[in-house]
Design a protein around this motif. Structure first.
Motif, PDB file in Angstrom:
ATOM      1  N   GLY A  81     -45.244   1.791  32.442  1.00 21.15           N
ATOM      2  CA  GLY A  81     -46.164   2.468  33.347  1.00 21.15           C
ATOM      3  C   GLY A  81     -46.280   1.750  34.670  1.00 21.15           C
TER       4      GLY A  81
ATOM      5  N   VAL B 117     -46.852   7.035  33.443  1.00 20.30           N
ATOM      6  CA  VAL B 117     -46.584   6.381  32.153  1.00 20.30           C
ATOM      7  C   VAL B 117     -45.469   7.172  31.475  1.00 20.30           C
TER       8      VAL B 117
ATOM      9  N   LYS C 144     -43.292   9.059  28.832  1.00 14.27           N
ATOM     10  CA  LYS C 144     -43.761  10.000  27.814  1.00 14.27           C
ATOM     11  C   LYS C 144     -44.010   9.349  26.461  1.00 14.27           C
TER      12      LYS C 144
ATOM     13  N   SER D 262     -44.906   6.490  25.738  1.00 10.14           N
ATOM     14  CA  SER D 262     -45.984   5.496  25.752  1.00 10.14           C
ATOM     15  C   SER D 262     -47.342   6.094  26.123  1.00 10.14           C
ATOM     16  N   ARG D 263     -47.401   7.397  26.294  1.00 12.92           N
ATOM     17  CA  ARG D 263     -48.676   8.038  26.626  1.00 12.92           C
ATOM     18  C   ARG D 263     -49.581   8.091  25.412  1.00 12.92           C
TER      19      ARG D 263
ATOM     20  N   THR E  54     -52.329   3.014  28.087  1.00 11.98           N
ATOM     21  CA  THR E  54     -51.641   2.433  29.239  1.00 11.98           C
ATOM     22  C   THR E  54     -52.258   2.909  30.550  1.00 11.98           C
ATOM     23  N   GLY E  55     -52.514   4.201  30.669  1.00  6.06           N
ATOM     24  CA  GLY E  55     -53.128   4.724  31.892  1.00  6.06           C
ATOM     25  C   GLY E  55     -54.489   4.103  32.148  1.00  6.06           C
TER      26      GLY E  55
ATOM     27  N   ALA F  27     -55.038  14.599  34.249  1.00  5.12           N
ATOM     28  CA  ALA F  27     -55.445  13.194  34.378  1.00  5.12           C
ATOM     29  C   ALA F  27     -56.893  13.046  34.833  1.00  5.12           C
TER      30      ALA F  27
END
Length: 145
Positions: free
Chosen positions: A56, A74, A76, A78-79, A83-84, A113
């Motif tokens: 990310g 980020v 895909k 790892s979403r 992380t965000g 988001a």
């Protein structure tokens, strides 16, 4: 484990650019010239790692209006792992240490988001608009002391 750090060298910046290319250019069909808009040199960049793998990125920069947070991306796979959230927290921490209370912080949030940014007290401002072919709302908040 998620680790987010300020980008300090060209290798890390290239990792961030690769993530942005995958997320924005390939997945979201953002034109390359809009994604790489000429503001990277004046921006402060962050990179997120999970188990040492870059997953990310984000950046912020100073504008006439205040501090603009941008390019939260980020990968895909790892979403949904936080992380965000960690990218937002790290950027806000760095901004808080670098700018005076009362500074306007703002961003252009993709619709999905918006809940993430709302958790950090960003408020939706104005009407929905299109940027790079994707619907957004401006969100902002004032830096507290």
């Amino acid at each position: 484990m998620i680790r987010v750090k300020k980008i300090e060298n060209q290798e890390e910046l290239e990792q961030a650019f690769a993530i942005r290319t995958i997320v924005f250019v390939e997945e979201q069909a953002c034109p390359v010239d809009e994604e790489f808009d000429g503001f990277d040199e004046e921006s402060v960049h962050f990179i997120a790692y999970i188990d040492g793998k870059p997953v990310g990125t984000s950046r912020y920069r100073t504008t006439e209006k205040g501090v603009k947070l941008e390019r939260f991306a980020v990968l895909k796979e790892s979403r949904g792992k936080g992380t965000g959230k960690r990218l937002v927290q790290t950027a806000l921490s760095q901004i808080s240490a670098s700018f005076e209370p009362g500074t306007l912080l703002y961003l252009h949030a993709q619709l999905d988001a918006m809940p993430l940014y709302a958790r950090y007290n960003f408020q939706k401002i104005g009407e929905q608009f299109e940027e790079a072919g994707i619907q957004h709302f401006k969100m902002e908040k004032v830096l507290e002391g």
